[in-house]
Design an enzyme around this catalytic site. Sequence first.
Site, PDB file in Angstrom:
ATOM      1  N   LYS A  30       0.833  -1.203   0.000  1.00 36.61           N
ATOM      2  CA  LYS A  30       0.000   0.000   0.000  1.00 36.61           C
ATOM      3  C   LYS A  30       0.870   1.257   0.000  1.00 36.61           C
ATOM      4  O   LYS A  30       2.081   1.187   0.237  1.00 36.61           O
ATOM      5  CB  LYS A  30      -0.915   0.000   1.228  1.00 36.61           C
ATOM      6  CG  LYS A  30      -0.157   0.085   2.552  1.00 36.61           C
ATOM      7  CD  LYS A  30      -1.093   0.072   3.736  1.00 36.61           C
ATOM      8  CE  LYS A  30      -0.295   0.176   5.041  1.00 36.61           C
ATOM      9  NZ  LYS A  30      -1.162   0.303   6.217  1.00 36.61           N
ATOM     10  N   TYR A  90      15.701  30.487   6.065  1.00 36.82           N
ATOM     11  CA  TYR A  90      14.603  31.298   6.576  1.00 36.82           C
ATOM     12  C   TYR A  90      14.657  31.424   8.090  1.00 36.82           C
ATOM     13  O   TYR A  90      14.833  30.438   8.810  1.00 36.82           O
ATOM     14  CB  TYR A  90      13.264  30.693   6.185  1.00 36.82           C
ATOM     15  CG  TYR A  90      12.967  30.748   4.698  1.00 36.82           C
ATOM     16  CD1 TYR A  90      12.928  31.963   4.013  1.00 36.82           C
ATOM     17  CD2 TYR A  90      12.709  29.583   3.982  1.00 36.82           C
ATOM     18  CE1 TYR A  90      12.650  32.010   2.664  1.00 36.82           C
ATOM     19  CE2 TYR A  90      12.420  29.617   2.634  1.00 36.82           C
ATOM     20  CZ  TYR A  90      12.398  30.832   1.972  1.00 36.82           C
ATOM     21  OH  TYR A  90      12.121  30.877   0.630  1.00 36.82           O
TER      22      TYR A  90
END
Length: 368
Positions: free
Chosen positions: A34, A259
């Site tokens: 999955k 940042y």
Amino acid sequence: MSNAELVVDLDQYRANLAALRAYAPDALQMAVVKANAYGHGTVPIARAARGAGVDWLGVATPQEALDLRASGDRGPLLCWLAIPGAPFAELVDADVDVTASGVDQLHAIAAAGERPRVQLKVDTGLSRNGAFGPQWDALVAAAARLQEAGTIEVTGVWSHFASADEPDHPANDHQESVFRAAVDQLASAGVDPGVRHLANSAAAVTRPSSHFDLVRIGIASYGIDPDPAVPVPEVRPVLTARTVLANVKRVPAGASVSYGWRWSADRETTLGLVPVGYGEGIHRTASNRAEVGFAGSRAPVRGTICMDQLVVDLGDRTARIGDRVTLFGPGDDGEPTAQDWADAAGTIAYEIVTRLAGRWSRTYRGER
């Protein structure tokens, strides 16, 4: 050309499946593929699993099952997470075993085609999908009626542990007891329970009493321990995430990075620009905590991880644009592992590999 590459070692994946089969030699083996095979690539992983002799494949959603069938897969395949309006008719036509977690869902599956193959899920205490208490009673009764009428074929009954990665947790004994009672109830109603399965990777390794007829092998097949408390020394990581330096610069003491200026150099140092970020699924929460592999050792991530890039501190090592950087891999050359990144990001290794997305290229070694 992609900025970054995921290298998937299919030979190692096959070796991991063989090693895990030795833990449950008397049970069938399901390879869980999955979520894009936990980030490794569904179709190549599924083909490798079939080639390694797995008995079943397991997926979550109907679309995952249908995509596998469209790729040419024809072996036993179980799907377990469907919403109202799911394409049950297509699943039945594609010979996919479909999980029913309640009476309404069972009737929807039964109406979707001729004698669909159905597995029944009992909720033994995880409190996610599956039926429990009066809901289970009703599901058993409905399954008995429909099978007696020849409308469905019950091929299995199953459940899922909540705490198998904590082998001594009392939930494990409780859930196994509830599961055994549910199987007995199904048999008492005249329904052959078919393939009984409860064990995931952690339980396959630590809890032989839960093996029953089949074990579902997920994270451990990719060479990642289900939990640091449940080491599986016989398996090794399948996936390596790597790229090259996009830029290299020497900066003085006091230079701030990325940042927010959340890191500043306390000495003159060399910074390397790594061209991946949270756009590729790299956890921003690992800012200033994770490391990468460079030239046989590790280099720390400095400052905030950005959408497309992150910065690493190379110190006084010689570095050039284009030099190889490994974010994580097996650890053979000193690079971090997915578990190391999980520790840095405050999450689990499952999430590190499964959320890889965006602009990676994939290279498969050992395709046959």
